[in-house]
Every structure is written in C-alpha cells, then in structure tokens.
Scaffold this motif. Structure first.
Motif, PDB file in Angstrom:
ATOM      1  N   UNK A 108       0.920  -1.174  -0.053  1.00 13.32           N
ATOM      2  CA  UNK A 108       0.031  -0.032   0.043  1.00 13.32           C
ATOM      3  C   UNK A 108       0.912   1.348   0.122  1.00 13.32           C
ATOM      4  N   UNK A 109       0.231   2.361  -0.173  1.00 12.74           N
ATOM      5  CA  UNK A 109       1.104   3.700  -0.310  1.00 12.74           C
ATOM      6  C   UNK A 109       1.298   4.438   1.004  1.00 12.74           C
ATOM      7  N   UNK A 110       1.917   5.292   1.020  1.00  9.70           N
ATOM      8  CA  UNK A 110       2.143   6.283   2.363  1.00  9.70           C
ATOM      9  C   UNK A 110       0.798   6.990   2.568  1.00  9.70           C
ATOM     10  N   UNK A 111       0.297   7.490   1.087  1.00 10.04           N
ATOM     11  CA  UNK A 111      -1.132   8.368   1.045  1.00 10.04           C
ATOM     12  C   UNK A 111      -1.987   7.393   1.799  1.00 10.04           C
ATOM     13  N   UNK A 112      -2.335   6.024   1.593  1.00  6.59           N
ATOM     14  CA  UNK A 112      -3.342   5.148   2.200  1.00  6.59           C
ATOM     15  C   UNK A 112      -3.047   5.276   3.709  1.00  6.59           C
ATOM     16  N   UNK A 113      -1.808   4.943   4.071  1.00  4.83           N
ATOM     17  CA  UNK A 113      -1.705   4.463   5.499  1.00  4.83           C
ATOM     18  C   UNK A 113      -1.702   5.699   6.129  1.00  4.83           C
ATOM     19  N   UNK A 114      -1.476   6.895   5.973  1.00  5.11           N
ATOM     20  CA  UNK A 114      -1.640   8.319   6.412  1.00  5.11           C
ATOM     21  C   UNK A 114      -3.220   8.461   6.551  1.00  5.11           C
ATOM     22  N   UNK A 115      -3.763   8.203   5.661  1.00  4.99           N
ATOM     23  CA  UNK A 115      -5.265   8.582   5.663  1.00  4.99           C
ATOM     24  C   UNK A 115      -5.765   7.658   6.505  1.00  4.99           C
ATOM     25  N   UNK A 116      -5.556   6.276   6.687  1.00  5.63           N
ATOM     26  CA  UNK A 116      -6.071   5.425   7.506  1.00  5.63           C
ATOM     27  C   UNK A 116      -5.861   5.677   8.943  1.00  5.63           C
ATOM     28  N   UNK A 117      -4.623   5.914   9.178  1.00 10.54           N
ATOM     29  CA  UNK A 117      -4.109   6.375  10.616  1.00 10.54           C
ATOM     30  C   UNK A 117      -5.125   7.451  11.180  1.00 10.54           C
ATOM     31  N   UNK A 118      -5.352   8.554  10.292  1.00  9.06           N
ATOM     32  CA  UNK A 118      -6.160   9.484  10.699  1.00  9.06           C
ATOM     33  C   UNK A 118      -7.516   9.001  11.198  1.00  9.06           C
ATOM     34  N   UNK A 119      -8.112   8.196  10.118  1.00 10.67           N
ATOM     35  CA  UNK A 119      -9.445   7.327  10.409  1.00 10.67           C
ATOM     36  C   UNK A 119      -9.645   6.723  11.374  1.00 10.67           C
ATOM     37  N   UNK A 120      -8.512   5.926  11.911  1.00 18.22           N
ATOM     38  CA  UNK A 120      -8.529   5.418  13.175  1.00 18.22           C
ATOM     39  C   UNK A 120      -8.367   6.184  14.450  1.00 18.22           C
TER      40      UNK A 120
END
Length: 585
Positions: A108-120
């Motif tokens: 996955x990309x860092x963009x996906x991971x960063x957005x997901x961390x914010x969602x969590x």
C-alpha cells in the motif's frame, strides 16, 4: 504464530528499530526464490512469495505433517482451558491458526496509510480519550467536592481525606492485574464498557454519603471498579497502532485526562452552585450528575468499541463496519509487521497461570516498575492538596475551582511537548527525567520560603507553574509496552506498571500530614529527596538497558547469517528475551 509468519516479519518487512539486527533485504530473499522446490508452491500461495527457501521448508514440513489449518480453539473460561459446557476441544486436532487479513504480499502507499491512521484516530482514539475523561471526572471530583465543605459536613479530617485517597489507590492497585486478566478473557470491547457502567453506579451513589464509613467504602469501591481500565485501553489501542505511533497517542490520551480536570473545574463551578437546591449540598449534586454522565458513556461504549480492526461491523456501527476490506488488510499487516508478537494472541484469549507468572518475573521490566512507584510522587502530593491549600489561603470555593485551570493548561502543553521530544530523538529515560529537574526550584521555594509572609497570589503562581510541569507518564507507559515485546508481557506489564503508579499514589497521599500543616516543610523535604532518588533511578535505568543491548550485540554480531536464520527459525526465546530484540532506553 506459524514460523513462516514470524520469519517473514523479521526478515522481509520489518521497519522497526527492534528488528534491525535480523533484517535482510527483500532483493536477497527474491534471489532465494529461484531455489524453491515445486512442493513449496502451496506455501507461496498461502503466505506470499517474499520468503526464503528455509522459511518455506519449515512451513511445508508442518503442513505436510498436519494438513490444513485448524479450527479456532475452544476457550471461554477465565483461565486457559480446553473445555466448555456443551463443547469439548479435540486436543489432537491441528492448533495452527490463520491470521485474518494478514497477507505478506500486501502493499500500500503512504498516502493510504496516513489517511487510514487519521481515520483510526477519529474512530478509535477519540472515543478512548472521552472514556478516560469519564474515569478522571469520577475519580478526581473529590478534589472539587472538598471545596464545598464535604469534610466538615461528614465530620472528616484531612487525615481521613488521606485515608480515603490511600484506600482508592490501594483498591485500584489490587484490581489492576485481575481486571487485565478478565479483559484478556472477555475482550476489552466488553469489559471496559462493563467497568464504566459499574463504577458510574458507585460514583453517582456518593450523592447519599452520610458518614466517614460511607466515604471510605465508596472510595474503595471506585478503586476496585476502575482498576485495570488504563492498561486495558493501552492494550486495546496497540491492536490499531504501531509502537512508535502509540507513544505520541499516549500523550493525547493523558491530555484527555487533563482536559477532564479542566472541564471538572468548570462543571464544579456550575454544579456547586446547586447548593441548597432540594435542601442538599452542592457536592452531592456534583457526584450524582457526573456519575450519570459516565453511565451514558458506558452504555454508548458497548456500541462504539469494536473488538478489533476486522470486527467493526455491527447493528450499531453499520452493516459494513468502519473499515473497508482493503483498509482492514492495511491495519492488520502494518501492525503485525511492526510487531510480529501481536499476531501471537487474539483479543479474547485468556492468560494461563504459567504465562502470568512468567510475565511477573520479567526482570527486564522491573526498573520501569520502580520508576512507576516513585516518579510522580514529587508532583502528586502537592496536586492532591492544591484545592485544599487554595481554600485555606482565603480563596472562595468558586475561585479555587477556577484557579486550578491555568496549571492544567500549562500541563497539557508541556506534556505534549515532552512526549513529542521523546519520539523525535528516540530517548526515553533522559527525556522522562526532565520533570524531575523542573520540580527542584519550586520544591526549594516551598521548603524554605515562609508562604505566610507572601501574597496568596504569589503562592498561587508558584504552585501553578510547578504543577504545570511536563508529565512523563505517557512516555513511560509506551516504554513498558515497547520493552515487553509480547502481548502476554504487554498485558501484565501494563497492569504491573499501573499498580506501581498507584502504590506511589498511596505514598503521595500520606506525605503531607496534619501535624506538618499548613506549610508542610517536612513533607517538602521528603519530596526533594524523592527528586534526587528519581534522577539517579532514571540514569541507572538508562545504563541498564544500554548494557543489556550491548551484551546482545556481542552475541548477535558474532553469529553468521546462517546461524541467525537458524536461531530465528528454531528458538524458544520470546518477547524481550530474543537475541534480535533491543530495549528502548
């Protein structure tokens, strides 16, 4: 954990400091794929292709001997057992389990991971902070209640007040490990809301207090029912975050506690004005209304706390849950790759007596437990007496409750800065020691200056800056979690550390005594001694972990690459006893 998963995370995907000693490049592993046998293709399809031939051989042997992956274990009682009513575990069936959403091939990309961390953060972290606010309101509103003459109305002295605080801390301490074990058995998503509902009933029932006995019993029951909440939440959050992410979020978690104290001051200002309504004291309405608010939070928590990242779908949270299948894959893989030990136990798996005993005797965590006992004493004692001291200096009830707010705001800012500094420079002990240095000039002022000869506003300013100190607790909680390195040790270690903090709370509640009032010169001398002891303790802990890491470096560096592979494939060492693990210091 199947060896292939353990080895993959160690060799092929780990990006954390603790696995740096055993990491090999993915390109090297790709070269090994050319040597694979045809019989390993099933392993490649099940676990991914980015693994070595040695890894595949191990898993091939396990599967060829035992067949497919096994059914989930029958385990629902408090202690580990192989049988429940109506269903018996086949002890000869395959125990190897699959990891839902774990896929070594996932990218996955860092963009996906960063957005997901914010969602969590929004879905998980925010609600845990609100729950912590509820706990803090119910355990700390006694400080607001005493400004409304709770002590004289119940016929209590300041020593009785100390006893009540000590009973709370002792009960909180004794409940830590049992509560953690119940949580590990039931799951945090079930136990935490249950705790909140139970303690809210006790908290609101303080509305009816009429005697010294009732006051002491209520403090004890609150401690019993709130014990274990904090380490359980920390363990729960570890299901969603990497180790380095958890440290800064512990800072925000304890910021919520301070925000609760600020809100408590404002709410006390309003609720204590109800004195006389219904012929009752304002502190009675304070206990009742804030207890009912916690009850509401507890009931909502049954719906707002999913069991884990892949279990968010429910009637309350929505049929599709909070995360897409893609997001679930990212959460699970990023967390397990950061710390493979998190794949070794599920969130409703009980801890046996043997594992409990093993965790308790994890001597590498003992320095952190000792820090937990003593590090907060220089600040906790003056903080306990802040509202009583301000009231004694001539401030009114309502002024007293508002005057604590500036120190809390400064406390929040300094705590976040301290936590951020620790994360940025990857230092635990030296950064956590900063609050002790902060305390020295203020304790010297309290010890040697005659406060009766200075303005009450000067004393308030000194106390506000003193108690606005940086708070190392979030750093130390994350420190324990990182140095435990297994779910088992993390579960028990978090509880043990918090027990030690409560033991320190008992000590803190008995340093200022009635015969030393009102300036507490003897007590402040003791606090200065505690600062000196803590400074030496932090430096000694730093030295201990540095020495332990160097010892392992010598052994690990002397091993060939093949010996390292063999060690990782066959070792029975676990957690922080592994040769490839390095302690945070």
């Amino acid at each position: 954990m199947p060896p292939i998963v353990r080895l993959y995370n160690t060799f092929g995907s780990g990006s954390t400091e603790r696995n740096s000693r055993s990491r090999v490049q993915l390109t090297d592993i790709d070269e090994r794929l050319e040597e694979w046998k045809d019989g390993d293709e099933d392993i490649k399809s099940e676990y991914g292709s980015d693994i070595s031939k040695e890894d595949a051989d191990i898993t091939t042997a396990l599967i060829s001997e035992g067949g497919a992956l096994g059914e989930p274990e029958v385990r629902r009682r408090f202690w580990s057992t192989s049988e429940v009513k109506g269903k018996k575990q086949d002890l000869d069936s395959i125990a190897t389990q699959n990891f839902h959403r774990f896929n070594p091939k996932a990218r996955w990309t860092w963009r996906e991971e960063n957005a997901l961390v914010r969602k969590v953060d929004m879905r998980i972290m925010l609600w845990t902070c609100l729950m912590f606010c509820a706990l803090e309101m119910d355990r700390a509103n006694i400080k607001q209640a005493v400004t409304d003459d709770l002590l004289p109305e119940l016929g209590l002295t300041t020593n009785d007040y100390n006893i009540g605080n000590s009973l709370f801390s002792l009960s909180f301490l004794l409940a830590e490990v049992p509560s953690q074990l119940v949580s590990k058995w039931l799951g945090p998503d079930r136990w935490i809301p249950t705790q909140m509902v139970l303690w809210s009933i006790v908290a609101s029932s303080q509305f009816t207090l009429a005697s010294r006995t009732g006051y002491l019993v209520s403090r004890m029951l609150l401690g019993i029912l709130q014990g274990g909440f904090i380490p359980t939440v920390v363990l729960y959050l570890s299901y969603f975050y990497k180790a380095h992410e958890l440290t800064i979020r512990m800072g925000f978690f304890w910021t919520a506690m301070v925000f609760a104290d600020i809100f408590a001051a404002f709410s006390a200002f309003a609720l204590l004005h109800l004195r006389g309504w219904g012929g009752l004291s304002g502190w009675r309405w304070l206990f009742l209304i804030e207890g009912v608010i916690t009850l509401i939070f507890g009931l909502l928590s049954f719906g707002l706390m999913p069991a884990g990242p892949t279990q968010t779908a429910s009637w309350f949270r929505g049929k599709k849950g909070w995360f897409t299948p893609r997001e679930e894959i990212i959460i699970v893989n990023r967390v397990i790759r950061d710390d493979p030990s998190k794949g070794g136990m599920h969130n409703r798996e009980a801890i046996s007596f043997k594992l409990l005993w093993k965790s308790l005797w994890d001597y590498d965590l003992w320095p952190l437990y000792l820090i937990g006992i003593t590090s907060h004493i220089p600040f906790a004692t003056p903080n306990i007496y802040l509202t009583l001291s301000l009231k004694g200096m001539g401030f009114t009830t309502f002024q007293t409750n508002l005057l604590v707010i500036p120190s809390q705001l400064l406390h929040i800012m300094n705590m976040l800065l301290l936590t951020y500094l620790s994360q940025m420079i990857s230092q635990m002990s030296l950064v956590a020691m900063i609050p002790q240095i902060w305390a020295i000039p203020f304790l010297l002022w309290l010890r040697f200056v005659d406060a009766s000869g200075v303005s009450k506003w000067t004393t308030w300013l000194v106390m506000s800056i003193f108690l606005g100190s940086p708070y190392a607790h979030p750093i130390q909680v994350g420190w324990v979690s990182r140095n435990a390195n297994t779910v088992r040790s993390r579960t028990v270690g978090a509880a043990m550390y918090n027990m030690c903090v409560q033991a320190g709370g008992i000590i803190s509640a008995n340093i200022y005594r009635a015969d030393d009032a009102p300036q507490y010169h003897r007590g402040n001398s003791v606090l200065l001694g505690a600062v000196g002891f803590n400074t030496v303790l932090y430096l000694s802990t730093k030295a201990y972990y540095v020495v332990r890491n160097r010892q392992r470096d010598r052994v690990w560096d002397a091993m060939s690459e093949g010996e390292r592979y063999q060690y990782l494939a066959t070792t029975n060492d676990s957690g922080n006893k592994r040769l490839d693990f390095r302690f945070a210091s």
